[in-house]
Design a protein around this motif. Structure first.
Motif, PDB file in Angstrom:
ATOM      1  N   ASN A 537      48.490  -4.417  97.944  1.00 37.92           N
ATOM      2  CA  ASN A 537      47.242  -3.982  97.322  1.00 37.92           C
ATOM      3  C   ASN A 537      46.137  -4.928  97.752  1.00 37.92           C
ATOM      4  OD1 ASN A 537      46.383  -5.914  95.030  1.00 37.92           O
ATOM      5  ND2 ASN A 537      48.575  -5.629  94.632  1.00 37.92           N
ATOM      6  N   SER A 538      44.943  -4.415  97.850  1.00 38.28           N
ATOM      7  CA  SER A 538      43.825  -5.151  98.442  1.00 38.28           C
ATOM      8  C   SER A 538      43.358  -6.327  97.609  1.00 38.28           C
ATOM      9  CB  SER A 538      42.642  -4.197  98.671  1.00 38.28           C
ATOM     10  OG  SER A 538      42.983  -3.189  99.594  1.00 38.28           O
ATOM     11  N   GLU A 539      43.818  -6.439  96.378  1.00 43.33           N
ATOM     12  CA  GLU A 539      43.336  -7.499  95.505  1.00 43.33           C
ATOM     13  C   GLU A 539      44.157  -8.780  95.595  1.00 43.33           C
ATOM     14  OE1 GLU A 539      40.539  -7.096  93.951  1.00 43.33           O
ATOM     15  OE2 GLU A 539      40.434  -5.052  94.686  1.00 43.33           O
ATOM     16  N   ASP A 540      45.264  -8.779  96.345  1.00 39.88           N
ATOM     17  CA  ASP A 540      46.199  -9.890  96.289  1.00 39.88           C
ATOM     18  C   ASP A 540      46.610 -10.386  97.669  1.00 39.88           C
ATOM     19  OD1 ASP A 540      46.408  -9.985  93.433  1.00 39.88           O
ATOM     20  OD2 ASP A 540      47.567  -8.141  93.542  1.00 39.88           O
ATOM     21  N   ARG A 554      46.203 -11.272 103.634  1.00 38.67           N
ATOM     22  CA  ARG A 554      45.150 -11.506 102.641  1.00 38.67           C
ATOM     23  C   ARG A 554      44.353 -10.223 102.451  1.00 38.67           C
ATOM     24  NH1 ARG A 554      41.211 -16.429 103.730  1.00 38.67           N
ATOM     25  NH2 ARG A 554      40.937 -15.269 105.671  1.00 38.67           N
ATOM     26  N   GLY A 555      44.474  -9.636 101.242  1.00 40.35           N
ATOM     27  CA  GLY A 555      43.697  -8.448 100.936  1.00 40.35           C
ATOM     28  C   GLY A 555      42.208  -8.756 100.854  1.00 40.35           C
ATOM     29  N   LYS A 556      41.407  -7.744 101.025  1.00 45.09           N
ATOM     30  CA  LYS A 556      39.950  -7.941 101.026  1.00 45.09           C
ATOM     31  C   LYS A 556      39.442  -8.484  99.687  1.00 45.09           C
ATOM     32  CE  LYS A 556      39.066  -4.330 104.459  1.00 45.09           C
ATOM     33  NZ  LYS A 556      38.433  -3.009 104.734  1.00 45.09           N
ATOM     34  N   THR A 603      43.578   0.070  96.924  1.00 45.76           N
ATOM     35  CA  THR A 603      42.524  -0.693  97.614  1.00 45.76           C
ATOM     36  C   THR A 603      41.420  -1.148  96.678  1.00 45.76           C
ATOM     37  OG1 THR A 603      41.378   1.376  98.168  1.00 45.76           O
ATOM     38  CG2 THR A 603      42.947   0.519  99.787  1.00 45.76           C
ATOM     39  N   GLN A 604      41.579  -0.929  95.377  1.00 54.96           N
ATOM     40  CA  GLN A 604      40.546  -1.350  94.440  1.00 54.96           C
ATOM     41  C   GLN A 604      41.179  -1.736  93.120  1.00 54.96           C
ATOM     42  OE1 GLN A 604      38.007   2.035  93.880  1.00 54.96           O
ATOM     43  NE2 GLN A 604      39.577   3.251  92.879  1.00 54.96           N
ATOM     44  N   HIS A 605      40.365  -2.302  92.243  1.00 48.95           N
ATOM     45  CA  HIS A 605      40.852  -2.690  90.929  1.00 48.95           C
ATOM     46  C   HIS A 605      41.392  -1.478  90.195  1.00 48.95           C
ATOM     47  CE1 HIS A 605      38.967  -6.546  91.440  1.00 48.95           C
ATOM     48  NE2 HIS A 605      37.759  -6.025  91.473  1.00 48.95           N
ATOM     49  N   VAL A 606      42.331  -1.752  89.265  1.00 57.26           N
ATOM     50  CA  VAL A 606      42.773  -0.687  88.377  1.00 57.26           C
ATOM     51  C   VAL A 606      41.575  -0.130  87.616  1.00 57.26           C
ATOM     52  CG1 VAL A 606      44.153  -0.183  86.331  1.00 57.26           C
ATOM     53  CG2 VAL A 606      45.104  -1.591  88.152  1.00 57.26           C
ATOM     54  N   TRP A 607      40.673  -1.029  87.185  1.00 60.55           N
ATOM     55  CA  TRP A 607      39.432  -0.618  86.525  1.00 60.55           C
ATOM     56  C   TRP A 607      38.252  -0.942  87.419  1.00 60.55           C
ATOM     57  CZ3 TRP A 607      42.175  -3.615  82.405  1.00 60.55           C
ATOM     58  CH2 TRP A 607      42.878  -2.758  81.570  1.00 60.55           C
ATOM     59  N   ALA A 608      37.359   0.008  87.592  1.00 59.27           N
ATOM     60  CA  ALA A 608      36.174  -0.253  88.396  1.00 59.27           C
ATOM     61  C   ALA A 608      35.253  -1.239  87.696  1.00 59.27           C
ATOM     62  CB  ALA A 608      35.426   1.057  88.665  1.00 59.27           C
ATOM     63  N   HIS A 609      35.318  -1.280  86.373  1.00 58.59           N
ATOM     64  CA  HIS A 609      34.549  -2.249  85.596  1.00 58.59           C
ATOM     65  C   HIS A 609      35.346  -2.551  84.339  1.00 58.59           C
ATOM     66  CE1 HIS A 609      33.580   1.211  83.114  1.00 58.59           C
ATOM     67  NE2 HIS A 609      33.111   1.817  84.182  1.00 58.59           N
ATOM     68  N   PRO A 610      35.067  -3.651  83.681  1.00 58.25           N
ATOM     69  CA  PRO A 610      35.832  -3.994  82.476  1.00 58.25           C
ATOM     70  C   PRO A 610      35.768  -2.866  81.458  1.00 58.25           C
ATOM     71  CG  PRO A 610      34.479  -5.832  83.157  1.00 58.25           C
ATOM     72  CD  PRO A 610      34.072  -4.663  84.015  1.00 58.25           C
ATOM     73  N   PRO A 611      36.891  -2.512  80.856  1.00 59.26           N
ATOM     74  CA  PRO A 611      36.891  -1.414  79.893  1.00 59.26           C
ATOM     75  C   PRO A 611      36.186  -1.795  78.607  1.00 59.26           C
ATOM     76  CG  PRO A 611      39.017  -2.496  79.900  1.00 59.26           C
ATOM     77  CD  PRO A 611      38.214  -3.124  81.010  1.00 59.26           C
TER      78      PRO A 611
END
Length: 720
Positions: A537-540, A554-556, A603-611
């Motif tokens: 996954n792109s976050e890790d 290295r993810g982006k 390729t992105q966070h589970v959440w696009a912004h904090p819930p």
């Protein structure tokens, strides 16, 4: 009339003639939060009820008034209360006069227990006799050295599964593994079983046994807010008339609350909240529950209606959900520093790498759902800095086999281990015995680890603290002991560590992929994952070892801290190799060849912004074309019921509809409508056209869904 601690091994076991107080403590980021429940048995005395309520207030005061209080009544416990006992609760006959009489290791008094309920399994002791059996439920006959599970012909699948968990729990927790569990179907003629019941007789049908009381309530309906008078007479006058003043009906606005007053949020029979303003007096706080009971009586609600008491500044999420515009106050007392959605700290407070670290920490929290990214179960147990002495054993053929100190911190998910940690404090020796159980470890190995942990404790004179640790839920101190050098491998077999440097022993093609997880150089660990592109996954950061090269991918979205952690772990994962750092998007062909070719991955966070709110899971059932919803509190993967449709509310703009393989065709067809009905019935201001709905099939869950569940096991469903 005293408060007496319940032995740990009997947690979840309640005598119906008694009252209990339960304290639940959680570490949320950097601060503690508490829930206090006082539980009233169906046959408890009025005096004991009064003491339970009074002592609950004392406990609340000792914690600064910050806890949320809940009143629980036998058979009508809240979902939050039941979530603490994933194996169900056990109701036993008697009270203080008979409590804990059946726990001596040599002598057992036979007892018959009925397991009832689809989701919230309640285990109630019933009369020892064949007349207590019925074909609609599951029963446990505890004979001490043998534990029988008898299941009726029409019992539910979840009842059967939970009954097995309860029986295994009795065996492992109360008998230290020294008991046999025997499974009997409703057609059995097992002589010892029926002899213990006084002989075989006619068994009741499922209908005669009574319908399950799941206490499921419809969430649809208006929520009302009432202001309570705070005079000495409480909420009713001499004639019994209510003096509470209705302020509004929901959805509500936060500015309707006044810190100088107390309020009730009335959700009808689904429960009420009592809210205590900051400027209320001690007497007003003490009388809150009493006033709430008077309110219930005045409204004509059942005595068992759930009551939750919370204070101004310490509201639980299920209180806030009734308000359309809830905004946290920075630096609330008792809650630590709260970062408000949409607010940004002054630029001069943070700069450079410190700001990057703050964003990274925030990303990790939300990327992995309710728990931190490192996957550890944060807790307050931190007796020292982890610099004490350590001995490690692996369970092999039910014996403790020493692990070479050079590879302490290496674990296999198919095995169980025992760790003895020793440290000095105040010129005294202290001991902690951890027994670590891999997710794929056999039940026998897990039971052996528990028994041998007791034996090891005995060897140090019973001075050790015993801690059961499940893979993926390691507490902070456990992780600290290994100083960021913990590695969890897939597999685990008899040869174990004997050929640990021969990679082909564990991976026949010489290729392994590791996910680097952690939030600091202390709690870092590497977890082996399947060698597939979908594992990325792109976050890790990931480490890929092949027969010819070792890559750090290295993810982006990964940061330098994660890259440093991966570099530090290379000597543990792939010794004598100089790794190649590969950035996402610049991979050589050899990299993808080792993973079976390029493929899709998150390729992105589970959440696009904090819930705005914590995620919530609901079990949904259609009854006569009407939606029935039951919330699962503190949910885990095992709570997904393959016989039903579940709703996962991300707390933001995503609603997931999970469809179990065994759910009814009507429920499958109505999955989307169920989600829409849920959104209309829950009181938050979100609109259906602003939310994204995902219909998820059991066994085909994407990472954006599984990221809300700690330690997701893709193989859990098997072939069913």
């Amino acid at each position: 009339m005293q408060v007496v601690p319940v032995p740990t091994e009997f947690t979840g076991q309640f005598y119906q003639g008694d009252s209990y107080i339960i304290l639940k403590t959680r570490l949320v980021e950097t601060h503690l939060e508490w829930d206090i429940h006082f539980w009233l048995g169906s046959e408890t005395s009025q005096d004991e009820q009064g003491v339970a309520a009074y002592k609950t207030v004392e406990l609340d005061d000792s914690l600064g008034g910050a806890p949320v209080q809940y009143r629980e009544v036998q058979f009508h416990e809240s979902k939050r209360f039941m979530s603490y006992f994933k194996k169900g609760v056990k109701y036993l006959k008697g009270g203080v006069a008979s409590g804990f009489k059946h726990v001596t290791p040599e002598v057992y008094e036979p007892r018959l227990m009925q397991c009832k309920g689809k989701r919230n399994i309640r285990v109630q002791q019933v009369d020892l006799g064949c007349a207590s059996l019925n074909h609609g439920d599951v029963f446990i006959l505890d004979m001490g050295e043998t534990i029988y599970i008898w299941y009726g012909e029409q019992c539910g699948r979840m009842e059967k599964i939970k009954a097995i968990q309860v029986a295994n729990g009795i065996r492992d927790d109360e008998r230290a593994g020294r008991a046999d569990v025997v499974l009997l179907d409703g057609q059995t003629n097992d002589e010892p079983f029926f002899e213990a019941l006084g002989g075989r007789d006619d068994i009741q049908s499922a209908d005669e046994g009574g319908a399950d009381d799941e206490n499921i309530k419809d969430t649809k309906g208006q929520t009302a807010l009432y202001r309570l008078p705070l005079d000495a007479e409480g909420v009713s006058d001499a004639s019994g008339q209510l003096k509470a003043v209705k302020v509004s009906e929901g959805p509500l606005s936060q500015d309707m609350l006044d810190s100088q007053d107390c309020f009730i949020i009335d959700g009808g029979k689904s429960g009420i909240f009592v809210w205590i303003g900051k400027q209320s007096t001690k007497d007003e706080r003490l009388g809150a529950m009493n006033n709430a009971m008077k309110y219930l009586k005045g409204r004509g609600y059942p005595n068992w209606t759930p009551i939750t008491r919370c204070i101004d500044g310490g509201e639980p999420a299920l209180f806030k959900v009734h308000f359309a515009d809830w905004a946290e106050e920075e630096g609330q007392v008792g809650l630590g520093n709260v970062h408000v959605r949409g607010s940004i700290a002054p630029p001069e407070e943070y700069e450079g790498k410190e700001l990057q670290t703050i964003h990274s920490r925030r990303k990790r929290i939300f990327n992995w759902g309710p728990l931190a990214k490192h996957g550890g179960r944060a807790c307050g147990f931190m007796p020292d800095d982890g610099s004490g002495s350590l001995e490690v054993w692996r369970i092999e053929q039910f014996e403790m086999v020493p692990v070479d100190p050079s590879i302490h911190g290496w674990f296999f998910g198919g095995d169980s281990y025992i760790l003895k940690y020793s440290y000095m404090k105040d010129n005294r020796d202290f001991y902690i015995v951890y027994f670590w159980q891999g997710l794929k470890s056999s039940q026998d190995e897990k039971a052996a680890s528990a028994i041998l942990a007791v034996k090891l404790d005995d060897e140090v004179g019973g001075k050790a603290v015993q801690v059961r640790v499940v893979q993926g839920e390691e507490p902070d101190h456990f992780l600290t002991v290994f100083k960021g050098k913990m590695v969890v491998f897939m597999g685990g077999r008899a040869s174990g560590f004997r050929n640990v440097h021969d990679h082909d022993t564990y991976d026949v093609d010489g290729t392994r992929l590791f996910h680097i997880r952690g939030t600091s150089d202390v709690n870092t660990r590497a977890v082996q994952v399947p060698e597939l592109a979908s594992s990325l996954n792109s976050e890790d950061v990931f480490v890929l070892e092949t027969p010819n090269a070792t890559y750090i991918w290295r993810g982006k979205g990964a940061d330098d801290v994660e890259l440093d952690m991966a570099t530090d772990l290379i000597p543990m994962i792939s010794p004598d190799r100089e790794p190649q750092v590969v950035d996402e998007g610049l991979e050589p062909d050899e990299f993808w060849d080792a993973l079976g070719g390029p493929g899709e991955y998150p390729t992105q966070h589970v959440w696009a912004h904090p819930p705005a709110l914590p995620p919530r899971l609901f079990q949904c059932t259609l009854v006569r074309n009407r939606l029935r919803v039951e919330e699962i509190v503190d949910f885990v993967q095992e709570d997904l019921d393959g016989d039903d449709v579940m709703i996962l509310d991300s707390g933001s703009d995503e609603i997931y509809i999970w469809v179990g393989k065994g759910s009814l065709d009507e429920e499958k067809k109505a999955a989307y409508d169920l989600g829409m009905a849920y959104l209309k019935s829950e009181p938050s201001p979100r609109k259906a056209d602003t939310c994204v709905f995902f219909e998820i099939k059991q066994g085909s869950e994407p990472e954006t869904f599984t990221g809300y569940f700690e330690n997701w096991d893709a193989s859990m469903w098997g072939e069913d």
